[in-house]
Motif scaffolding. Sequence first.
Motif, PDB file in Angstrom:
ATOM      1  N   ALA A 164       6.867  10.546 -33.645  1.00  0.00           N
ATOM      2  CA  ALA A 164       6.765  12.006 -33.643  1.00  0.00           C
ATOM      3  C   ALA A 164       7.412  12.544 -34.911  1.00  0.00           C
ATOM      4  O   ALA A 164       8.617  12.426 -35.105  1.00  0.00           O
ATOM      5  CB  ALA A 164       7.447  12.582 -32.410  1.00  0.00           C
ATOM      6  N   GLN A 165       6.597  13.108 -35.766  1.00  0.00           N
ATOM      7  CA  GLN A 165       7.081  13.629 -37.042  1.00  0.00           C
ATOM      8  C   GLN A 165       7.143  15.153 -37.006  1.00  0.00           C
ATOM      9  O   GLN A 165       6.366  15.805 -36.309  1.00  0.00           O
ATOM     10  CB  GLN A 165       6.130  13.200 -38.174  1.00  0.00           C
ATOM     11  N   THR A 166       8.065  15.716 -37.753  1.00  0.00           N
ATOM     12  CA  THR A 166       8.137  17.162 -37.909  1.00  0.00           C
ATOM     13  C   THR A 166       6.938  17.610 -38.730  1.00  0.00           C
ATOM     14  O   THR A 166       6.622  16.994 -39.741  1.00  0.00           O
ATOM     15  CB  THR A 166       9.438  17.547 -38.639  1.00  0.00           C
ATOM     16  N   PRO A 167       6.268  18.681 -38.295  1.00  0.00           N
ATOM     17  CA  PRO A 167       5.107  19.141 -39.076  1.00  0.00           C
ATOM     18  C   PRO A 167       5.529  19.535 -40.491  1.00  0.00           C
ATOM     19  O   PRO A 167       6.649  19.986 -40.708  1.00  0.00           O
ATOM     20  CB  PRO A 167       4.617  20.370 -38.302  1.00  0.00           C
ATOM     21  N   PRO A 168       4.647  19.375 -41.451  1.00  0.00           N
ATOM     22  CA  PRO A 168       4.967  19.773 -42.825  1.00  0.00           C
ATOM     23  C   PRO A 168       5.294  21.267 -42.898  1.00  0.00           C
ATOM     24  O   PRO A 168       4.809  22.060 -42.089  1.00  0.00           O
ATOM     25  CB  PRO A 168       3.691  19.463 -43.604  1.00  0.00           C
ATOM     26  N   ALA A 169       6.116  21.632 -43.864  1.00  0.00           N
ATOM     27  CA  ALA A 169       6.503  23.026 -44.029  1.00  0.00           C
ATOM     28  C   ALA A 169       5.273  23.898 -44.283  1.00  0.00           C
ATOM     29  O   ALA A 169       4.301  23.459 -44.897  1.00  0.00           O
ATOM     30  CB  ALA A 169       7.475  23.151 -45.200  1.00  0.00           C
ATOM     31  N   HIS A 170       5.328  25.116 -43.771  1.00  0.00           N
ATOM     32  CA  HIS A 170       4.289  26.129 -43.958  1.00  0.00           C
ATOM     33  C   HIS A 170       2.947  25.734 -43.343  1.00  0.00           C
ATOM     34  O   HIS A 170       1.897  26.129 -43.835  1.00  0.00           O
ATOM     35  CB  HIS A 170       4.114  26.469 -45.447  1.00  0.00           C
ATOM     36  N   THR A 171       2.987  24.935 -42.289  1.00  0.00           N
ATOM     37  CA  THR A 171       1.753  24.597 -41.579  1.00  0.00           C
ATOM     38  C   THR A 171       1.779  25.256 -40.216  1.00  0.00           C
ATOM     39  O   THR A 171       2.839  25.583 -39.693  1.00  0.00           O
ATOM     40  CB  THR A 171       1.583  23.077 -41.408  1.00  0.00           C
ATOM     41  N   MET A 172       0.612  25.432 -39.623  1.00  0.00           N
ATOM     42  CA  MET A 172       0.491  26.091 -38.341  1.00  0.00           C
ATOM     43  C   MET A 172      -0.502  25.296 -37.504  1.00  0.00           C
ATOM     44  O   MET A 172      -1.563  24.927 -38.000  1.00  0.00           O
ATOM     45  CB  MET A 172      -0.013  27.515 -38.556  1.00  0.00           C
ATOM     46  N   PRO A 173      -0.182  25.024 -36.225  1.00  0.00           N
ATOM     47  CA  PRO A 173      -1.140  24.319 -35.379  1.00  0.00           C
ATOM     48  C   PRO A 173      -2.431  25.123 -35.211  1.00  0.00           C
ATOM     49  O   PRO A 173      -2.435  26.342 -35.385  1.00  0.00           O
ATOM     50  CB  PRO A 173      -0.407  24.197 -34.033  1.00  0.00           C
ATOM     51  N   VAL A 174      -3.496  24.445 -34.856  1.00  0.00           N
ATOM     52  CA  VAL A 174      -4.778  25.102 -34.644  1.00  0.00           C
ATOM     53  C   VAL A 174      -4.624  26.140 -33.539  1.00  0.00           C
ATOM     54  O   VAL A 174      -4.018  25.886 -32.504  1.00  0.00           O
ATOM     55  CB  VAL A 174      -5.860  24.062 -34.254  1.00  0.00           C
ATOM     56  N   GLY A 175      -5.124  27.319 -33.771  1.00  0.00           N
ATOM     57  CA  GLY A 175      -5.024  28.397 -32.792  1.00  0.00           C
ATOM     58  C   GLY A 175      -3.825  29.295 -33.016  1.00  0.00           C
ATOM     59  O   GLY A 175      -3.695  30.333 -32.395  1.00  0.00           O
ATOM     60  N   PHE A 176      -2.912  28.910 -33.875  1.00  0.00           N
ATOM     61  CA  PHE A 176      -1.720  29.687 -34.178  1.00  0.00           C
ATOM     62  C   PHE A 176      -1.868  30.197 -35.605  1.00  0.00           C
ATOM     63  O   PHE A 176      -1.209  29.732 -36.519  1.00  0.00           O
ATOM     64  CB  PHE A 176      -0.472  28.815 -34.065  1.00  0.00           C
ATOM     65  N   ASP A 177      -2.745  31.166 -35.795  1.00  0.00           N
ATOM     66  CA  ASP A 177      -3.121  31.563 -37.145  1.00  0.00           C
ATOM     67  C   ASP A 177      -2.429  32.830 -37.628  1.00  0.00           C
ATOM     68  O   ASP A 177      -2.916  33.519 -38.483  1.00  0.00           O
ATOM     69  CB  ASP A 177      -4.633  31.740 -37.242  1.00  0.00           C
ATOM     70  N   GLU A 178      -1.273  33.152 -37.069  1.00  0.00           N
ATOM     71  CA  GLU A 178      -0.568  34.351 -37.514  1.00  0.00           C
ATOM     72  C   GLU A 178       0.128  34.098 -38.850  1.00  0.00           C
ATOM     73  O   GLU A 178       0.574  32.992 -39.133  1.00  0.00           O
ATOM     74  CB  GLU A 178       0.450  34.763 -36.463  1.00  0.00           C
ATOM     75  N   PRO A 179       0.241  35.102 -39.685  1.00  0.00           N
ATOM     76  CA  PRO A 179       0.956  34.904 -40.950  1.00  0.00           C
ATOM     77  C   PRO A 179       2.455  34.749 -40.695  1.00  0.00           C
ATOM     78  O   PRO A 179       3.056  35.547 -39.992  1.00  0.00           O
ATOM     79  CB  PRO A 179       0.658  36.188 -41.731  1.00  0.00           C
ATOM     80  N   GLU A 180       3.028  33.704 -41.239  1.00  0.00           N
ATOM     81  CA  GLU A 180       4.435  33.390 -40.964  1.00  0.00           C
ATOM     82  C   GLU A 180       5.388  34.326 -41.694  1.00  0.00           C
ATOM     83  O   GLU A 180       6.453  34.634 -41.201  1.00  0.00           O
ATOM     84  CB  GLU A 180       4.702  31.940 -41.380  1.00  0.00           C
ATOM     85  N   THR A 181       5.015  34.776 -42.862  1.00  0.00           N
ATOM     86  CA  THR A 181       5.957  35.519 -43.692  1.00  0.00           C
ATOM     87  C   THR A 181       5.855  37.027 -43.523  1.00  0.00           C
ATOM     88  O   THR A 181       6.652  37.753 -44.100  1.00  0.00           O
ATOM     89  CB  THR A 181       5.725  35.172 -45.172  1.00  0.00           C
TER      90      THR A 181
END
Length: 198
Positions: free
Chosen positions: A61-78
């Motif tokens: 189980a790896q930590t997702p890469p920075a600035h990535t979003m799972p499918v269906g979670f398409d909100e802008p992070e910043t």
Amino acid sequence: MLVMNKLRIVGAVLVTVAAAAVISSCSDKRSTGIEYARNMYDPIAYNPDQPNKNFRNGQTAQTPPAHTMPVGFDEPETEYPNTLEGYETASKNMRNPVPASQANLEEGKMLFLRMCTQCHGLTGQGDGSIVAMGKFPAPPSYSKGNSSRGGAMRDLTDGKIFHTITYGVNLMGPHRYQLTPSERWKIVLYVHELQKLQ
């Protein structure tokens, strides 16, 4: 006479097959019998908690890469960062895009019961099962309490509630990876109902 001989032969064959099946099934208790498509029983993929020599840190189980979003979670992070300023900006600018229909309210209630009642309680009074254990402080009541960020809980806006569900606050962890934006907005609808309780 010929018919009688055929019936005896067929009967003898059936008895022989049945006896062979019984004897073969009793021979080895550890046998699983004939296996079809063995590779379906032995998965090739690693389980998330297994060690994995394919990665430097040895974890599957790896930590997702920075600035990535799972499918269906398409909100802008910043757009609304996890800061007090982001919280206040979200309060001013964010409005619930989900219509306040009975179906959305019911789904919001179901999601609240599944994801939030352990701490907030069934009616949002901060009396959930985890609080009852005595190991964690109670979150403030939606209808009577005051927010740790200032102001009454009953006055929380759509943006403040959504921002808090997304990023968490104090002991409440973030729920942005467990709930899609649409699900969070439905919970916001239901929290507004709990704010009205006396």
